[in-house]
Design a protein around this motif. Structure first.
Motif, PDB file in Angstrom:
ATOM      1  N   SER A 279      13.064  16.227 -18.191  1.00 57.39           N
ATOM      2  CA  SER A 279      12.631  15.711 -16.896  1.00 57.39           C
ATOM      3  C   SER A 279      13.765  14.953 -16.233  1.00 57.39           C
ATOM      4  O   SER A 279      14.767  14.602 -16.863  1.00 57.39           O
ATOM      5  CB  SER A 279      11.418  14.797 -17.067  1.00 57.39           C
ATOM      6  OG  SER A 279      11.725  13.734 -17.959  1.00 57.39           O
ATOM      7  N   LEU A 280      13.606  14.688 -14.933  1.00 56.80           N
ATOM      8  CA  LEU A 280      14.615  13.927 -14.208  1.00 56.80           C
ATOM      9  C   LEU A 280      14.618  12.479 -14.710  1.00 56.80           C
ATOM     10  O   LEU A 280      13.568  11.912 -15.010  1.00 56.80           O
ATOM     11  CB  LEU A 280      14.316  13.945 -12.710  1.00 56.80           C
ATOM     12  CG  LEU A 280      14.493  15.278 -11.981  1.00 56.80           C
ATOM     13  CD1 LEU A 280      14.013  15.151 -10.548  1.00 56.80           C
ATOM     14  CD2 LEU A 280      15.946  15.721 -12.005  1.00 56.80           C
ATOM     15  N   PRO A 281      15.801  11.850 -14.800  1.00 57.11           N
ATOM     16  CA  PRO A 281      15.853  10.445 -15.234  1.00 57.11           C
ATOM     17  C   PRO A 281      15.229   9.534 -14.180  1.00 57.11           C
ATOM     18  O   PRO A 281      15.397   9.745 -12.986  1.00 57.11           O
ATOM     19  CB  PRO A 281      17.352  10.176 -15.393  1.00 57.11           C
ATOM     20  CG  PRO A 281      18.011  11.183 -14.502  1.00 57.11           C
ATOM     21  CD  PRO A 281      17.135  12.392 -14.509  1.00 57.11           C
ATOM     22  N   ARG A 282      14.506   8.517 -14.629  1.00 51.38           N
ATOM     23  CA  ARG A 282      13.852   7.575 -13.719  1.00 51.38           C
ATOM     24  C   ARG A 282      14.729   6.348 -13.523  1.00 51.38           C
ATOM     25  O   ARG A 282      15.071   5.656 -14.476  1.00 51.38           O
ATOM     26  CB  ARG A 282      12.489   7.167 -14.275  1.00 51.38           C
ATOM     27  CG  ARG A 282      11.522   8.322 -14.463  1.00 51.38           C
ATOM     28  CD  ARG A 282      11.303   9.116 -13.171  1.00 51.38           C
ATOM     29  NE  ARG A 282      10.915   8.276 -12.085  1.00 51.38           N
ATOM     30  CZ  ARG A 282       9.646   7.927 -11.815  1.00 51.38           C
ATOM     31  NH1 ARG A 282       8.673   8.398 -12.570  1.00 51.38           N
ATOM     32  NH2 ARG A 282       9.360   7.148 -10.798  1.00 51.38           N
ATOM     33  N   SER A 283      15.118   6.110 -12.294  1.00 46.16           N
ATOM     34  CA  SER A 283      15.888   4.925 -11.942  1.00 46.16           C
ATOM     35  C   SER A 283      15.793   4.747 -10.438  1.00 46.16           C
ATOM     36  O   SER A 283      15.267   5.612  -9.730  1.00 46.16           O
ATOM     37  CB  SER A 283      17.351   5.068 -12.383  1.00 46.16           C
ATOM     38  OG  SER A 283      17.959   6.168 -11.736  1.00 46.16           O
TER      39      SER A 283
END
Length: 795
Positions: free
Chosen positions: A478-482
């Motif tokens: 998944s896309l990194p969360r930031s």
């Protein structure tokens, strides 16, 4: 027994009294009074009404205030997300049978409260038949039962946010909520003004059906600002929007960069053609026009296209049918001035009017109006005014009619009228829309997908195909969360690359100068600039073109010319071309293995394995060309229906650094096998294997221009692909900033995005390409196609 009537059958027949009703006697007014006409949020299975919140009024069709709804703040969003995360944990741990059992109770609950549901929808100016909602619940309850047997390699997204705009109907809201729940997700609904009341009532009814607390939450307030606040929470995994373009763009820009995948269904902004051929039953066709165009709230905007040979007959019938028709209520006061300005402009361009009666200068009603004699370039055709106004344009031949039908930048639906079945099917296949209704209009059923094309949407709702947006392959990163990066969207891609060659260099100092494959020909960059190809130790291996916007433009122009012909080729012919390409790759396997080793520094044995896997993947896609097909669902209405996958069009792909040849061949095989053209940007760090493969492509029997490989700066070429209106989809493996840029910019023009962050790819070391994971292959295929539904009624 208490409560049992002592009346005999004779007494009942004498009085003819009604028996006790099986439905609830609760009405919308009683439900609103129970909540003191001020509705709070629905969080964790109950209503929440904080005292210090702003409220917004909900008005009915008479502009009278029905009630007020509380506007959520950041702490309310946090509470809803926390509740949804806990609800997801409970809901996902239930078996498919247990989830289906809950959803199967929902139709009975909706039936008991059908009067209240209908009245609440009517009060909110979002009229929807309860029977339609019951059909939706029944359909997705069965899919909840079948998820593990039909989709065992897929997992639920997690916490899903469903955002809808003010003009979205309850049907389209539940078309996203129910499949998300059926696949095991928890849902946070952010409704518009017209769906706030129905959304809150339905959330309460879901609880009555036995839904665990927290699985369905509803937050009311400003859609765009709430969507941004929800997207910021790391526990939210997916966001999907349905409604108008203006709100959709605001949601996309507000939520870009937070690492949440987003999809959009912009159906309420779509302009759809209503095409009447000379072989049509004109009386039925005109009846369809009257039913469709002149009602207060329409799901889509319509343009009437009539063949010239029957224009006079159609106009005469319209005048007869429209004579004496009542005025249609306008949605808002500013609509009248917009309509008057559009009609005045159309008349200045030579249009003539068909009206039931002259419009008054004031008031909330407007007469049904047809604008005749318009040109396709007229503003009223491109963007029809609101209210009961229908633009009419003409065409000469059937082919011209289809061309006019594809004239709009939208691609939601079309209604075609003809008694010639061959013409109907050929026209349906040629129209670039998601749904085609033959001799009917606005027929919908959850068994068939609703798939927006071009600016009408980048996801599929309904049918089995619509379930996959709420699932992800179990092994897919998944896309990194930031938080969002500081990105200058106007200047993205303008920074010089570290691989650029100085203006003065000695060509004899490098072993070779490679060319890029653009439009079927090996070329230098249009700008004439070049860049260095470096070995792992930093030595210069070769020079290659530094492609830019003009190279992308040339590649798109060539791809757009050749792709329709490639798509029309039989699947067997496409399969043979890909098998031939795999054979050519086999013959060059040693050269390509050496190229991979030289460029990346991996052992030759590992490079040979990558080439072997590439040949195998290409052969796999050649075999799948004629195996992936649609079906014939069984709709409850009389008639037949078809659901078929079609090529997306021209795709742009930015490839990862890992597995430079295998990743290229995998995406090329999926795109080309389904009939697409593809423009690829190889790894900026390791372009040599792609340039070697370009020579294999040039010698193959694939049409020139179907595949282009452009080397250059990744950000610069990403920006060029994102801003080109012909590109229908972008698959991106790159930086977090690149993902943020695409999410922000690719809503206008709208594109189908498939985003991957290179940081996650490097952690996986390219395993996604080497693992023989069937769910990833299916995801590749589903990303390469769009779905078309065709309705053919019977008498």
């Amino acid at each position: 027994m208490a409560g049992v009537s002592t009346k005999t059958v004779h007494d009942i027949f004498q009085t003819m009294e009604y028996g006790p009703s099986s439905t609830s006697t609760a009405t919308a007014q009683s439900w609103l009074e129970k909540h003191s006409r001020t509705l709070g949020f629905f969080i964790d299975g109950k209503f929440s009404h904080p005292a210090d919140r702003q409220t917004q009024d909900v008005i009915d069709s008479k502009a009278e205030v029905v009630c007020s709804a509380v506007c959520a703040q950041a702490e309310d969003v946090a509470s809803a997300v926390s509740s949804a995360a806990a609800g997801f944990k409970t809901w996902s741990q239930l078996s498919c049978y247990q989830r289906a059992k809950v959803l199967l109770k929902l139709p009975g609950v909706l039936q008991r409260h059908s009067q209240c549901v209908s009245e609440v929808c009517e009060l909110s100016q979002s009229s929807t038949s309860p029977s339609v909602l019951i059909r939706l619940a029944q359909y997705y309850a069965s899919w909840a039962q079948l998820r593990d047997t039909r989709m065992s390699e897929w997992s639920p997204q997690g916490v899903v946010t469903v955002v809808v705009s003010d003009d979205c109907s309850v049907y389209f809201l539940l078309l996203k909520v129910l499949p998300a729940l059926a696949m095991g997700n928890a849902v946070i609904v952010v409704p518009g003004k017209t769906t706030a009341l129905p959304g809150l009532l339905l959330a309460q009814l879901f609880m009555e059906a036995g839904m665990p607390a927290g699985v369905l939450n509803v937050l009311t307030g400003s859609e765009a600002s709430l969507a941004a606040k929800v997207a910021q929470n790391p526990q939210v995994n997916y966001l999907t929007f349905s409604g108008c373009r203006q709100t959709g763009e605001a949601v996309a820009k507000a939520a870009a960069g937070w690492g949440v995948p987003m999809t959009f269904s912009l159906s309420s902004s779509s302009v759809c053609p209503f095409i009447i051929f000379e072989s049509a039953d004109l009386d039925s066709a005109v009846d369809g026009v009257i039913e469709l165009a002149f009602k207060k709230k329409r799901d889509f905007q319509w343009v009437l296209c009539v063949q010239e040979s029957v224009l006079d007959s159609v106009v005469a019938r319209l005048k007869i049918r429209m004579a004496g028709m009542k005025g249609v209520p306008l949605a808002s006061d500013p609509d009248r001035s917009i309509i008057d300005a559009a009609i005045q402009e159309a008349q200045q361009q030579g249009a003539t009017l068909i009206q039931s009666w002259p419009p008054a200068s004031t008031g909330g009603l407007y007469p049904p109006t047809v604008l005749c004699g318009l040109a396709p370039s007229c503003e009223s055709v491109i963007s029809p005014p609101p209210g009961p106004v229908l633009p009419l344009i003409t065409f000469r031949s059937s082919a011209e009619g289809v061309t006019l039908g594809n004239h709009s930048p939208h691609g939601q639906a079309a209604s075609i009228w003809t008694e010639d079945l061959t013409l109907a099917l050929e026209s349906a296949k040629s129209l670039c829309v998601g749904s085609v209704w033959v001799n009917c209009h606005s027929v919908m059923d959850p068994a068939l997908p609703l798939c927006g094309r071009r600016d009408s949407g980048n996801c599929t709702d309904g049918g089995r195909e619509g379930l996959y947006q709420f699932l992800r392959p179990s092994l897919s990163p998944s896309l990194p969360r930031s938080s969002p990066s500081s990105v200058n969207y106007a200047d993205f891609g303008s920074a010089p690359s570290k691989f650029m060659i100085p203006e003065v260099f000695d060509p004899s100092s490098v072993p070779r100068f490679y060319s890029q494959l653009v439009g079927g020909q090996m070329r230098k960059a249009d700008s004439g600039s070049s860049r260095s190809v470096l070995a792992p130790g930093g030595a210069v291996l070769a020079h290659c073109p530094d492609g830019g916007r003009k190279d992308v433009r040339n590649a798109v122009e060539a791809a757009n010319k050749v792709q329709p012909g490639w798509m029309k080729k039989s699947p067997a012919a496409r399969s043979q071309s890909l098998y031939s390409l795999a054979d050519s790759l086999e013959k060059r396997r040693q050269d390509l293995a050496v190229s991979i080793q030289t460029q990346t520094g991996i052992p030759l044995e590992e490079a040979e394995k990558e080439v072997e896997l590439s040949i195998s993947k290409l052969s796999d896609w050649a075999a799948r060309c004629d195996k992936e097909q649609g079906g014939t669902p069984f709709p409850p209405q009389s008639g037949s229906a078809l659901s078929t996958p079609e090529a997306l069009g021209v795709l742009g792909v930015i490839l990862p650094n890992s597995k430079p040849l295998l990743s290229l061949v995998s995406v090329l095989g999926a795109a080309v096998a389904m009939g697409n053209a593809i423009i690829m940007v190889p790894s900026e760090k390791y372009p040599l294997p792609a340039l070697q493969f370009s020579q294999v492509l040039q010698a193959s029997d694939l049409p020139g221009g179907l595949v282009s490989i452009i080397t250059g700066g990744r950000d610069q070429l990403t920006q060029a692909l994102a801003n080109h209106s012909v590109i229908q989809g972008i698959w991106y493996w790159g930086s977090k900033e690149g993902c943020q840029f695409l999410q922000y910019c690719c809503v206008s023009p709208l594109k189908r995005l498939w985003l991957h962050c290179e940081e996650e790819e490097e952690k996986e070391a390219g395993k996604i390409w080497t693992d023989l994971n069937p769910s990833f292959q299916e995801e590749l295929w589903r990303k390469a196609v769009v779905w078309k539904s065709i309705w053919i009624p019977t008498a």
